[in-house]
Design a protein around this motif. Structure first.
Motif, PDB file in Angstrom:
ATOM      1  N   ARG A  11       0.827  -1.209   0.000  1.00 44.72           N
ATOM      2  CA  ARG A  11       0.000   0.000   0.000  1.00 44.72           C
ATOM      3  C   ARG A  11       0.864   1.262   0.000  1.00 44.72           C
ATOM      4  O   ARG A  11       0.569   2.228  -0.710  1.00 44.72           O
ATOM      5  N   TRP A  83      -0.756  -6.220  -7.122  1.00 44.09           N
ATOM      6  CA  TRP A  83      -2.192  -6.336  -6.887  1.00 44.09           C
ATOM      7  C   TRP A  83      -2.825  -7.287  -7.914  1.00 44.09           C
ATOM      8  O   TRP A  83      -3.826  -6.982  -8.546  1.00 44.09           O
ATOM      9  N   GLU A 381      -8.866   7.942  -1.187  1.00 44.27           N
ATOM     10  CA  GLU A 381      -8.435   6.543  -1.273  1.00 44.27           C
ATOM     11  C   GLU A 381      -8.308   5.888   0.097  1.00 44.27           C
ATOM     12  O   GLU A 381      -8.720   4.746   0.281  1.00 44.27           O
ATOM     13  N   GLN A 385     -10.942   2.645   2.548  1.00 45.97           N
ATOM     14  CA  GLN A 385     -10.498   1.418   3.216  1.00 45.97           C
ATOM     15  C   GLN A 385     -11.543   0.936   4.212  1.00 45.97           C
ATOM     16  O   GLN A 385     -12.277   1.753   4.779  1.00 45.97           O
ATOM     17  N   TRP A 387     -11.730  -1.331   1.789  1.00 51.14           N
ATOM     18  CA  TRP A 387     -12.138  -1.864   0.491  1.00 51.14           C
ATOM     19  C   TRP A 387     -11.269  -1.321  -0.633  1.00 51.14           C
ATOM     20  O   TRP A 387     -10.967  -0.132  -0.664  1.00 51.14           O
ATOM     21  N   VAL A 388     -10.885  -2.185  -1.560  1.00 53.31           N
ATOM     22  CA  VAL A 388     -10.262  -1.711  -2.790  1.00 53.31           C
ATOM     23  C   VAL A 388     -11.333  -1.523  -3.860  1.00 53.31           C
ATOM     24  O   VAL A 388     -11.249  -0.631  -4.691  1.00 53.31           O
ATOM     25  N   ARG A 394     -11.927  -6.634  -0.496  1.00 56.21           N
ATOM     26  CA  ARG A 394     -11.133  -5.952   0.509  1.00 56.21           C
ATOM     27  C   ARG A 394      -9.680  -5.812   0.031  1.00 56.21           C
ATOM     28  O   ARG A 394      -9.167  -6.655  -0.701  1.00 56.21           O
ATOM     29  N   THR A 395      -9.032  -4.764   0.508  1.00 58.40           N
ATOM     30  CA  THR A 395      -7.647  -4.516   0.129  1.00 58.40           C
ATOM     31  C   THR A 395      -6.750  -5.669   0.557  1.00 58.40           C
ATOM     32  O   THR A 395      -5.841  -6.072  -0.182  1.00 58.40           O
TER      33      THR A 395
END
Length: 478
Positions: A11, A83, A381, A385, A387-388, A394-395
């Motif tokens: 991140r 990712w 951004e 969170q 969440w992506v 979820r991230t």
């Protein structure tokens, strides 16, 4: 590295690279439109001040455009390297949207950028202006597709989940998702404001040094008109954007406001300052204005705003960070409005170009637009969170299975390389700015006007020597 796990390092790496990248497109968007206006004014009025400003800012645009392209390539690779689970899950939507950007914006820019940069002495004035306008349009089209993709991640719609992957079923719904119009408008205006204060600060620096030429005065005047007109519009757009976020991402609003508890039927205050403590679940040291939170976000004096305790701890964003990034963005926006109003007062008194306190203020505000963009981007951004893709992925579940050692090494390399490469680029841009625009009575600038010799311009040159066949041999050249 520093006790961080692989997810946190991934991140941080993405935040670091996107923070560098977002600055270059922001200035590119604003400068491309500014150059279009300058060339249009030059063709309409024939006043050489607009031509000279065009050539001055074209150099800076070219360097900035190149750095933006290079930094953007890194972002695309990171989707696959760091990712990969996200790319596998949502690639059927984000992939085509980024492809549309290439097929429209990149192709448009690639087709006309060469003419814009090197064609001043080789094509007619109409075609050259058309090329400049097409490059400016390309930057806006690029913004359209990037924001469509990113906005879908915040307010996803127009899709189905099949075998653990997102499948688009309605592309219009995907593109024009609920947050897209507000976020697109907000970003484009932010780019214009960032460029205006960059241009204004450049002019202020030269005026403070006694370089009181028509070019520097025109730069400052145009920049302050932009601030006066557009900064209040940005505040209004921000209000609409906030109401949209309240509707679709209420947990983000709760984190931004550092609001932990609300009572039904009772209005919420607005914390001007404070320190949201995620462990103690309270905002410490806060200075609050009663009713103002409900008035701004609900346009009501009785409805409360969302509270963080309405959501489980694992679904809460880092309120400590977004609380302050949001206030930094808003505070800079207020200062931009102040600068615009101050400039109007001075303009009416005939002191716009010689008020040293004002010029110093504008100079210190030079990077304010870029800082505000970064602050707003972090608010958006980080506030999403954990969440992506909001409500879908979820991230923590989207990251590639890398180890801490791999992520630490790659992050360290990015930091070293980025500061080396883009640091040199930034210093070169500042060198160009320090030279300032050259008036018609000074050294010849690149190009001319109708009837100019067929010699290409040098948009990246910061050299002081005159060009062969330049205006020293042509008189005005236009």
């Amino acid at each position: 590295m520093f006790g961080l796990d692989a997810l946190e390092l991934a991140r941080i790496q993405f935040a670091f690279t996107v923070s560098f990248h977002i600055l270059f497109p922001a200035i590119t968007i604003g400068l491309a439109s500014y150059l279009t206006v300058l060339e249009a004014l030059w063709l309409k009025t024939g006043q050489t001040v607009y031509r000279d400003l065009y050539h001055f800012w074209l150099k800076i645009f070219a360097v900035n455009f190149g750095m933006g392209v290079v930094s953007g390539l890194v972002m695309a690779y990171q989707f696959g390297t760091n990712w990969s689970v996200f790319s596998d899950f949502a690639g059927s939507i984000t992939g085509p949207l980024l492809t549309y950007e290439v097929l429209t914006a990149f192709f448009l820019e690639a087709g006309f950028l060469g003419v814009m940069l090197f064609g001043w002495n080789r094509v007619g004035p109409g075609l050259h202006f058309f090329s400049t306008a097409m490059v400016a349009l390309g930057t806006l089209v690029s913004t359209f597709w990037i924001l469509a993709s990113n906005s879908w991640m915040h307010t996803p719609q127009g899709h189905e989940i099949v075998d653990g992957r997102v499948i688009p079923v309605d592309w219009l719904a995907v593109i024009f998702n609920p947050s897209f119009p507000y976020r697109l408008t907000h970003m484009v205006i932010a780019a214009f404001l960032a460029t205006a204060f960059f241009v204004g600060a450049s002019a202020a620096w030269h005026l403070l040094r006694g370089n009181n030429t028509p070019e520097t005065r025109t730069m400052l005047s145009m920049a302050m008109w932009m601030a006066l007109i557009v900064a209040p519009i940005q505040a209004l757009v921000g209000d609409f954007h906030g109401l949209n976020t309240l509707e679709h991402q209420p947990a983000k609003i709760a984190a931004i406001e550092g609001n932990w508890e609300s009572t039904p039927g009772e209005p919420s205050g607005l914390a001007l300052i404070g320190w949201p403590d995620m462990q103690r679940e309270e905002t410490r040291f806060k200075v609050e204005v009663p009713y103002l939170g409900s008035l701004i976000l609900r346009h009501s004096l009785s409805e409360p705003i969302p509270a963080l305790k309405d959501y489980p701890p694992e679904d809460r964003a880092n309120s400590t960070l977004v609380f302050w990034t949001f206030r930094l963005m808003v505070g800079l926006g207020v200062l931009m409005i102040v600068a615009g109003v101050w400039s109007l007062v001075l303009r009416r008194r005939g002191r716009l170009y010689d008020s040293r306190p004002f010029l110093r203020f504008v100079l210190w505000m030079g990077a304010s637009g870029l800082v505000a963009i970064l602050a707003g981007w972090f608010t958006t951004e980080v506030g999403r969170q954990p969440w992506v893709v909001q409500g879908l992925l979820r991230t923590a579940d989207a990251v590639s299975p890398h180890g801490v050692a791999q992520m630490s090494l790659s992050l360290a390399l990015f930091v070293v390389i980025y500061f080396a490469v883009f640091g040199v680029g930034l210093l070169y841009v500042l060198r160009l700015v320090a030279r300032g625009p050259v008036s018609d009575t000074g050294r010849p600038a690149e190009g001319g006007g109708p009837g100019r010799p067929r010699t290409p311009a040098r948009p990246l040159s910061a050299a002081d020597q005159a060009l062969p066949g330049g205006r020293d041999q042509l008189g005005e050249g236009g």
